[in-house]
Design an enzyme around this catalytic site. Structure first.
Site, mmCIF file in Angstrom:
data_model
loop_
_atom_site.group_PDB
_atom_site.id
_atom_site.type_symbol
_atom_site.label_atom_id
_atom_site.label_comp_id
_atom_site.label_asym_id
_atom_site.label_seq_id
_atom_site.Cartn_x
_atom_site.Cartn_y
_atom_site.Cartn_z
ATOM 1 N N LYS A 121 38.630 -10.746 -0.394
ATOM 2 C CA LYS A 121 38.388 -11.950 -1.196
ATOM 3 C C LYS A 121 39.702 -12.607 -1.626
ATOM 4 O O LYS A 121 39.892 -13.812 -1.476
ATOM 5 C CB LYS A 121 37.555 -11.599 -2.438
ATOM 6 C CG LYS A 121 37.156 -12.821 -3.262
ATOM 7 C CD LYS A 121 36.717 -12.449 -4.653
ATOM 8 C CE LYS A 121 37.915 -12.362 -5.571
ATOM 9 N NZ LYS A 121 37.572 -12.200 -6.989
ATOM 10 N N ASP A 139 32.985 -14.322 -3.879
ATOM 11 C CA ASP A 139 33.017 -13.660 -5.183
ATOM 12 C C ASP A 139 31.580 -13.542 -5.689
ATOM 13 O O ASP A 139 30.627 -13.809 -4.943
ATOM 14 C CB ASP A 139 33.907 -14.436 -6.162
ATOM 15 C CG ASP A 139 33.292 -15.771 -6.581
ATOM 16 O OD1 ASP A 139 32.278 -16.202 -5.966
ATOM 17 O OD2 ASP A 139 33.821 -16.393 -7.523
#
Length: 215
Positions: A121, A139
């Site tokens: 991420k 996320d």
């Protein structure tokens, strides 16, 4: 699961709702962005920005973070969750930047993921914002919105969500879609109290329709 036309509708509606969507972590260069994203794990951007306001005045380079003791760095970020572990990762990350990358933040996702505390991420966020590399960072907001809308399946892993979005969203829209989905999840389709009654996507959102029936 939504079809291609319905997904296009979702993307267009989110664009109308959040035309100014962008990363909300304050930074002035790729190095500061890496540090800010690392600090943001399980923490709000608002709190990170409060801490980095002074942090980035004190620490300008990887060498600066290594010039102080671990305890001093921990003290500088102690208002952030998991600060002890994050301080250790910052120092490890800085050492690798010096040893392998001449103190510069690498540009590729693969290289970014070799840095301590930088997962998939974080690498996607940095590649997208700092280097304009098309990327979708998944996320909690992106995952929740994707699954609630039926773009992805509830059982999909984070990587599967990312891969599905990359297939279903045009490549040139990956980065902006990532920001718009975060804003949509953060300010509208919230985890506990999604604003279903006023949602322009309610007509195609099975999850929203279920919630409305329960009211």
């Amino acid at each position: 699961m939504l079809n291609k036309k319905q997904i296009r509708f979702c993307l267009d509606q989110m664009a109308e709702m959040f035309p100014e969507a962008k990363g909300e972590l304050n930074h002035s260069n790729p190095f500061e962005l890496v540090i800010a994203v690392l600090l943001s794990a399980q923490c709000t951007d608002k709190l990170v920005n409060k801490v980095t306001e002074n942090l980035f005045k004190k620490y300008k380079t990887p060498e600066d973070y290594l010039a102080v003791s671990l305890e001093e760095l921990q003290d500088d970020i102690k208002s952030i969750g998991l600060y002890r572990n994050k301080a250790k990762n910052i120092r490890k990350l800085c050492q690798v930047l010096i040893d392998k990358y001449e103190g510069e933040v690498p540009r590729t996702k693969e290289e970014l993921m070799t840095l301590a505390g930088v997962g998939r991420k974080t690498a996607n966020v940095v590649a997208s914002i700092a280097f304009n590399e098309p990327a979708i960072a998944v996320d909690t907001h992106v995952e929740r919105v994707s699954k609630r809308l039926g773009i992805c399946r509830w059982k999909d892993s984070v990587i599967e969500v990312e891969e599905t979005l990359m297939k279903k969203v045009p490549r040139e829209e990956w980065s902006i879609t990532h920001h718009r989905m975060i804003f949509f999840g953060r300010y509208h389709c919230k985890a506990r109290n999604p604003n279903c009654p006023e949602c322009p996507l309610l007509e195609i959102c099975r999850e929203g329709q279920k919630r409305m029936k329960k009211r």
